[in-house]
Each structure stands twice: as structure tokens, then as C-alpha cells.
Design a protein around this motif. Structure first.
Motif, short mmCIF file in Angstrom:
data_model
loop_
_atom_site.label_atom_id
_atom_site.label_comp_id
_atom_site.label_asym_id
_atom_site.label_seq_id
_atom_site.Cartn_x
_atom_site.Cartn_y
_atom_site.Cartn_z
N GLY A 49 0.77 -1.23 0.00
CA GLY A 49 0.00 0.00 0.00
C GLY A 49 0.81 1.28 0.00
O GLY A 49 0.27 2.35 0.29
N LEU A 50 2.08 1.21 -0.34
CA LEU A 50 2.88 2.42 -0.40
C LEU A 50 2.75 3.05 -1.79
O LEU A 50 2.79 2.35 -2.80
N PRO A 51 2.60 4.37 -1.86
CA PRO A 51 2.47 5.01 -3.17
C PRO A 51 3.79 4.99 -3.93
O PRO A 51 4.85 5.27 -3.37
N VAL A 52 3.72 4.65 -5.22
CA VAL A 52 4.89 4.65 -6.10
C VAL A 52 4.48 5.36 -7.38
O VAL A 52 3.61 4.88 -8.11
N SER A 53 5.08 6.51 -7.65
CA SER A 53 4.73 7.25 -8.86
C SER A 53 5.34 6.56 -10.08
O SER A 53 6.32 5.82 -9.99
N GLU A 54 4.75 6.81 -11.23
CA GLU A 54 5.29 6.28 -12.49
C GLU A 54 6.69 6.83 -12.72
O GLU A 54 7.59 6.12 -13.18
N ARG A 55 6.90 8.09 -12.37
CA ARG A 55 8.21 8.70 -12.49
C ARG A 55 9.24 7.96 -11.63
O ARG A 55 10.34 7.66 -12.08
N ALA A 56 8.87 7.65 -10.39
CA ALA A 56 9.78 6.91 -9.51
C ALA A 56 10.07 5.52 -10.07
O ALA A 56 11.21 5.05 -10.03
N MET A 57 9.06 4.87 -10.63
CA MET A 57 9.24 3.55 -11.24
C MET A 57 10.28 3.65 -12.36
O MET A 57 11.19 2.81 -12.45
N ASP A 58 10.16 4.66 -13.21
CA ASP A 58 11.10 4.83 -14.32
C ASP A 58 12.50 5.18 -13.83
O ASP A 58 13.49 4.68 -14.37
N ILE A 59 12.59 6.05 -12.82
CA ILE A 59 13.90 6.43 -12.30
C ILE A 59 14.60 5.24 -11.66
O ILE A 59 15.80 5.03 -11.89
N VAL A 60 13.88 4.44 -10.90
CA VAL A 60 14.49 3.27 -10.27
C VAL A 60 14.98 2.30 -11.34
O VAL A 60 16.10 1.77 -11.23
N ALA A 61 14.20 2.09 -12.39
CA ALA A 61 14.64 1.20 -13.47
C ALA A 61 15.92 1.73 -14.12
O ALA A 61 16.85 0.96 -14.39
N LEU A 62 16.00 3.03 -14.33
CA LEU A 62 17.19 3.63 -14.91
C LEU A 62 18.40 3.51 -13.97
O LEU A 62 19.50 3.13 -14.40
N VAL A 63 18.19 3.78 -12.70
CA VAL A 63 19.28 3.70 -11.72
C VAL A 63 19.79 2.26 -11.62
O VAL A 63 21.01 2.02 -11.65
N VAL A 64 18.88 1.31 -11.53
CA VAL A 64 19.29 -0.11 -11.49
C VAL A 64 20.07 -0.46 -12.74
O VAL A 64 21.13 -1.09 -12.67
N SER A 65 19.58 -0.05 -13.88
CA SER A 65 20.23 -0.35 -15.14
C SER A 65 21.66 0.21 -15.17
O SER A 65 22.61 -0.48 -15.53
N GLU A 66 21.82 1.47 -14.79
CA GLU A 66 23.13 2.11 -14.81
C GLU A 66 24.10 1.46 -13.82
O GLU A 66 25.24 1.16 -14.16
N LEU A 67 23.64 1.24 -12.59
CA LEU A 67 24.54 0.71 -11.57
C LEU A 67 24.93 -0.74 -11.83
O LEU A 67 26.09 -1.12 -11.66
N VAL A 68 23.97 -1.56 -12.25
CA VAL A 68 24.30 -2.96 -12.55
C VAL A 68 25.17 -3.04 -13.81
O VAL A 68 26.11 -3.83 -13.86
N THR A 69 24.88 -2.21 -14.80
CA THR A 69 25.71 -2.18 -16.01
C THR A 69 27.16 -1.84 -15.65
O THR A 69 28.08 -2.51 -16.11
N ASN A 70 27.35 -0.81 -14.83
CA ASN A 70 28.71 -0.42 -14.44
C ASN A 70 29.40 -1.54 -13.67
O ASN A 70 30.57 -1.82 -13.90
#
Length: 158
Positions: A49-70
């Protein structure tokens, strides 16, 4: 051999809040890391029940992608991704076995590529890099409900 233990990702609760961890090995597992992050955030919203904005969803996906890629690109061996909820935000933590600290370059519009960490730092509430006894740990924090338009990710789950 490439592998991801996302199917067997460790799910736990830290102080009653959801968390998930997965180990990645091999070069081409970035999509699995992003999928794990998205599934985790959908669960955070739908089950907890915690609110998650679409923007936050996209940012987390990008951050995960960048950090795991590195981590996969610059460090040999395993990479550990942990996502947990703390104080209205998701903490994205990536550990790898290379003690070399990442180089965060100054913004340069003329430079082609190598903008990942500067983008991550601009989008996150906090960003830290810490040497560990073995390797290093990078943690970036993304606020869950920061969408100025108020668009929550769950509204699109329908």
C-alpha cells in the motif's frame, strides 16, 4: 556461465518494510535487474500500500540499469543488487568485488557517452559510494511518490 538468481531472489522485511536482493553474474543480465526492480515496486504498491509514482518507477529502473551495467562492465565476478524501502524511498544498492571507485565526470555536453553516474546523481535524493573490505557498495535513493503530476504507477496496472 551467465546466471541470475532473480527467480530465487531473497525477499525479506527490514523493520517490517519490503526488501529484495539478487545476485547477478555474467554480462547480459541488465534486463533481469530492471524487471526485478519493477516487480518489487509493483509489490510495494499493491501488497504494502505504499504510493509509487510512475516517475519513480522509471527512475528506479534507470538507476538499477546504470549501476548494474557499471558493476558488470568494470568488476569481475558477482554483483549483488538490493532494493529496500526506507523513509518513503527505495534504496538501490549495488555491491561488486572491484575496490576501484567509480569516476563521476563533470557534466560535458560535448562528451559522447559516460553520463550514467551524473544522470543517476541528478535524479536521486542521495548517492553514496563506500569501499568495503572486499569491493565497493554504491547506494542511490529514489523518492517513491515524487511525481509532480500525481500519476501513480498503480493506476496503470488496471
Amino acid at each position: 556461465m551467465d546466471r541470475v538468481e532473480a527467480d530465487q531472489a531473497r525477499r525479506s522485511r527490514v523493520g517490517g518494510l519490503p526488501a529484495v536482493s539478487a545476485v547477478f553474474e555474467g554480462d547480459r543480465k541488465i534486463a533481469e535487474a530492471r524487471a526485478l526492480a519493477r516487480a518489487f515496486l509493483v509489490d510495494v504498491q499493491a501488497v504494502h500500500g505504499l504510493p509509487v509514482s510512475e516517475r519513480a518507477m522509471d527512475i528506479v529502473a534507470l538507476v538499477v540499469s546504470e549501476l548494474v551495467t557499471n558493476a558488470r562492465k568494470h568488476a569481475p565476478g558477482l554483483c549483488l543488487l538490493t532494493l529496500d524501502i526506507e523513509d518513503g524511498a527505495v534504496e538501490v544498492t549495488v555491491w561488486d568485488g572491484d575496490p576501484a571507485m567509480p569516476i563521476v565526470r563533470a557534466p560535458d555536453p560535448e562528451r559522447v557517452g559516460q553520463h550514467g553516474l551524473e544522470i543517476v546523481m541528478a535524479l536521486c535524493r542521495s548517492f553514496e559510494v563506500r569501499r568495503e573490505p572486499v569491493g565497493k557498495r554504491i547506494k542511490a535513493t529514489v523518492v517513491l511518490a515524487d511525481d509532480p503530476g500525481g500519476d501513480m504507477a498503480g493506476h496503470q496496472l488496471g
